[in-house]
Design an enzyme around this catalytic site. Structure first.
Site, PDB file in Angstrom:
ATOM      1  CG  ASN A  71      -8.049   9.529 -19.836  1.00 23.08           C
ATOM      2  OD1 ASN A  71      -7.307   9.910 -20.731  1.00 23.08           O
ATOM      3  ND2 ASN A  71      -8.883  10.353 -19.224  1.00 23.08           N
ATOM      4  CB  ALA A  72      -2.457   8.526 -19.510  1.00 21.84           C
ATOM      5  CB  CYS A 132      -4.537  17.391 -22.634  1.00 25.07           C
ATOM      6  SG  CYS A 132      -4.271  15.608 -22.566  1.00 25.07           S
TER       7      CYS A 132
END
Lengths: 304, 257
Positions: A71-72, A132
């Site tokens: 995911n991004a 992140c």
């Protein structure tokens, strides 16, 4: 046998059980209120919030890979003011502890958001996302022990609430980063955030994700995450919260035996929204079978 | 929104590579609206890992049908399931089609497997005898053409466009739409579309040109389905919206076509 004692302590915070919903996979809890029992989970870690609203990354933002999810998202959120106004009131109504994840671009961002949350009674602890992989500069703080310490000190100064530092696995020696934040006053560390990864569409010859690279989670990363939790738990005295592809009670117990005081469940929430509660029940069953009175006895009981 | 077990009534290949599955699950069916979707856990293992989204194809009091194309591991696993097997269901999810009050004329434009959720809508619209509903189905060829008999059985005018001309006209569904709208003067139907994104955007351009209200159901990779992971973002004129929660149906005036 009496009901096993599943309470765990994370700094000054006591959780009813060691199972937490991981940041970014559980929204702010309200999204799941109809489909799981939020009173039975140890804690909910909310989606990372930043000082100012963030729009997030261009789609596609998410793709499934073998036994995993890449995911991004890019920390899409409405900013701290909207979070306090729109999301916190619901969180005050549930029995799960409320851990608010915060993210930022500068030391000042982190400390401003932390001090804003310090005034909120409903917030039980703060998890600092310095890991992140999907925003520019999102991972830099967790790549360097000095920078990680700096953020920890800044946030500790801004709040009296327990501070959990969430670490990136995209580093050479995760245990040394954990040691650095421990020395700077962190109450706990949580690991791991996602592994930087990538997928390519061979027909269009383009990256699958709009952001080109993303963070890998899910069972695909579990053995690596487990090894990192073990290495870290050996090195620090503060509680270690383990995560990475936990899909059931057996996986959660692996992390706890390797040294985790609590665990977070992330990607599995997408597969089965009731999984966190199922893991609580599964751990309790295991404790009864093994005649373990207190969950603390499981943490770090690995025999080598 | 509910997390339930359903029982498979039937699961049959209706055209090469396309399956129709009927599921008994009254509680989910009772609250489902055309245009909403559900997710199904297609395996008990980690491969495939995520649940898969499907639009409600037909909705009854006791259950629902999904119509799906076998495209990957999830749908392949689903196609192997047998009657009386149980499926893990999360739904109904999303917003569903809105039907503007007082409108009489409607045109449904379906492309490929995009026809799946439009049958539930057609059934709902056709229940009101005062409504005039027409359907345009676009397909690669006659072999993959879906649901024609279904729409005709509801008494709806059904037009076909195929890429190879093996059935109906050899053109795009939106070419048929353009022609159809030009026949009658002052004909201003509400448009509903589901299919490949280029088709949806073409419908959006037609709607804009003629000043028509148009809704379309969009597709994205779905992980949570409940608006928590923010993985299914769609760019709109008002910033990113979530296909799972704000959609899957969007007013096309919101979309950059």
């Amino acid at each position: 046998m009496l009901k096993p004692d599943m309470k765990v302590r994370i700094g000054g915070l006591e959780l009813r059980n060691p199972v937490m919903a991981a940041s970014g996979t559980f929204g702010s809890g309200e999204e799941y209120k109809d489909i799981t029992d939020l009173d039975r989970i140890g804690a909910i870690v909310t989606k990372s919030v930043t000082l100012k609203p963030r729009e997030g990354n261009p789609p596609p933002r998410l793709v499934e890979t073998p036994s995993g999810v890449l995911n991004a998202i890019g920390i899409q959120n409405d900013g701290i003011d909207a979070f306090i106004k729109d999301k916190l009131p619901f969180l005050g109504k549930i029995k799960a502890a409320v851990v608010v994840s915060i993210a930022g671009h500068s030391l000042e961002d982190y400390s401003t958001v932390a001090s804003r949350l310090d005034r909120e009674k409903k917030v039980d602890a703060i998890e600092v996302n310095i890991s992140c992989p999907n925003v520019k500069g999102g991972m830099e703080f967790s790549r360097d022990p000095g920078l990680a310490s700096g953020v920890t000190r800044e946030v500790k100064r801004a709040t009296r609430k327990p501070v959990i530092i969430k670490l990136s696995p995209n580093v050479g020696d995760i245990a040394s980063i954990a040691s650095a934040v421990e020395e700077s006053g962190a109450d706990a560390v949580s690991l791991v955030n996602t592994f930087a990864g990538m997928a390519v569409d061979i027909e269009s010859c383009m990256p699958v994700l709009g952001n080109i690279t993303g963070g890998l989670s899910g069972p695909a990363i579990r053995p690596i995450a487990l090894r990192m939790v073990w290495e870290t738990a050996k090195k620090v005295r503060i509680p270690v919260i383990g995560m990475g592809g936990i899909m059931g009670p057996e996986d959660a117990l692996e992390f706890m035996i390797a040294g985790a005081s609590a665990v977070q469940v992330g990607t599995a929430n997408f597969v089965d929204p009731g999984i966190a509660v199922g893991i609580v029940d599964g751990i309790e069953k295991y404790m009864r079978r093994k005649k373990v009175k207190r969950i603390k006895e499981i943490t770090g009981c690995l025999k080598i | 929104m509910q997390h339930k077990k359903g029982r498979i009534i039937s699961n049959k290949e209706v055209k090469p590579g396309y399956y129709l599955m009927a599921v008994h699950c009254p509680s989910v069916a009772k609250t489902a609206k055309p245009g909403q979707f559900l997710t199904i856990r297609c395996s008990g293992s980690t491969e495939p890992l995520l649940r898969r989204p499907f639009g409600f194809h037909r909705i009854s009091a006791l259950g629902f049908e999904i119509l799906y194309e076998v495209v990957g591991k999830g749908t392949k696993a689903l196609s192997r399931m047998k009657p009386s097997d149980t499926v893990d269901i999360l739904g109904p999810l999303g917003n569903g089609f809105s039907i503007p009050a007082g409108k009489r004329d409607f045109v449904i434009i379906a492309g490929g497997i995009g026809v799946a959720p439009l049958t539930a809508l057609a059934e709902e619209l056709a229940r009101d005898k005062k409504k005039n509903v027409s359907v345009i189905i676009g397909s690669r060829s006659k072999r993959t053409l879906l649901c024609r008999e279904h729409f005709e059985g509801l008494g709806l005018k059904t037009m076909i466009a195929t890429d190879d001309g093996s059935c109906g006209k050899k053109c795009f569904a939106t070419d048929v739409l353009d022609e159809f709208l030009a026949i009658k003067r002052a004909f201003a139907p509400t448009l509903y579309a589901c299919g490949p994104e280029p088709m949806i955007r073409a419908v959006g351009r037609v709607a804009k040109k003629r000043g028509l209200k148009a809704y379309a159901s969009f597709e994205e990779n779905i992980a949570c389905g409940v608006g928590a992971c923010l993985g299914c973002a769609l760019r709109t004129k008002n910033g990113y919206k979530l296909v799972c929660k704000d959609g899957p149906v969007f007013d096309l005036k919101e979309i950059i076509c």
